[in-house]
Design an enzyme around this catalytic site. Sequence first.
Site, PDB file in Angstrom:
ATOM      1  N   GLY A   1     -43.438 -16.219 -78.566  1.00  0.00           N
ATOM      2  CA  GLY A   1     -42.568 -17.151 -77.929  1.00  0.00           C
ATOM      3  C   GLY A   1     -42.372 -19.124 -77.196  1.00  0.00           C
ATOM      4  CB  ILE A   2     -41.536 -20.440 -74.247  1.00  0.00           C
ATOM      5  CG1 ILE A   2     -40.721 -20.347 -74.819  1.00  0.00           C
ATOM      6  CG2 ILE A   2     -41.994 -21.556 -74.089  1.00  0.00           C
ATOM      7  CD1 ILE A   2     -39.530 -20.053 -73.567  1.00  0.00           C
TER       8      ILE A   2
ATOM      9  CB  SER B   1     -48.429 -11.926 -76.847  1.00  0.00           C
ATOM     10  OG  SER B   1     -46.943 -11.836 -76.075  1.00  0.00           O
TER      11      SER B   1
ATOM     12  CG  LEU C   1     -54.716 -18.853 -66.936  1.00  0.00           C
ATOM     13  CD1 LEU C   1     -55.494 -18.563 -66.074  1.00  0.00           C
ATOM     14  CD2 LEU C   1     -53.499 -18.588 -66.534  1.00  0.00           C
ATOM     15  CB  ILE C   2     -51.185 -20.424 -71.137  1.00  0.00           C
ATOM     16  CG1 ILE C   2     -50.992 -21.430 -71.018  1.00  0.00           C
ATOM     17  CG2 ILE C   2     -48.920 -20.222 -71.406  1.00  0.00           C
ATOM     18  CD1 ILE C   2     -51.282 -22.292 -72.993  1.00  0.00           C
TER      19      ILE C   2
ATOM     20  CE1 TYR D   1     -35.350 -14.705 -67.534  1.00  0.00           C
ATOM     21  CE2 TYR D   1     -33.385 -16.124 -67.653  1.00  0.00           C
ATOM     22  CZ  TYR D   1     -34.956 -15.814 -68.408  1.00  0.00           C
ATOM     23  OH  TYR D   1     -35.498 -16.689 -68.729  1.00  0.00           O
TER      24      TYR D   1
ATOM     25  CB  SER E   1     -33.660 -20.654 -67.610  1.00  0.00           C
ATOM     26  OG  SER E   1     -32.806 -19.483 -67.971  1.00  0.00           O
TER      27      SER E   1
END
Length: 256
Positions: free
Chosen positions: A13-14, A11, A6-7, A139, A126
């Site tokens: 990008g990564i 929708s 499950l991701i 962020y 990140s």
Amino acid sequence: MSSSVLITGASRGIGRAVAVTLEGRGHRVIATARNPETLADLPVDRRLRLDVTDQESVDRAVRDAGDIDVLVSNVGETVRAPLESVPLAEVERLFQVNTLGALRVVQAVLPAMRERGAGRLVFISSIQGRLVLPMIGPYGASKWALEALAETLAIETGHFGVKVSVVQPGAVSSGGGERARVFLGENDPYSPLYDELPALRGDVITPEEVAAAVADTVEHPEPPLRVPVGAPAERALRARKEAPEDEPFLLAEINW
């Protein structure tokens, strides 16, 4: 051996690249997004609505997904602003999406993994989960918190057969930075610092490079807790590790 994956945030990008890569490697992929119509062209097994900030949405998606062997916790957002003036509502929103949203989905999938005695939790973090960049502080703070949650989960769930990994790219050409809301006033004293940001972010890698690292981590029999992605990330994290802890660390000199 194929897995049911499950991701979140598939929708674009990564997340989209991870879905395509894992499906191409023979895994059963359940792609999710707040708007499932954005997933219509993805060649995956299931496309489901999932808003990580909405408990009912999370519970429904996890129920409809069926068995989940692997969670790839990818969804995330960012802003650009100095901490002196960033709206606190924006900071709260980032933590709701990037940190608490990730934990909300983990809490939904983890009981079945624990009872089964096997499972994978893969968090897209990140390099900013281990160091800071000016003007992207909110962020970074959300990713530092995410890494603390992930490392705690690794300790708490390891003896239940659940493996936890944190994937750490640097700058990625996913469009996230370009879509970020910017909070700078007219003649803002921090504008020169904001103008230096592209140089500070360093070399850019593609979402497909991150996706390959995620897929390798999913398939690794004993994946590491932290997975830097690409030479720029490896250099940055090595420099952070080698730098003294008694002063602020910055990847490059700032001229402002």
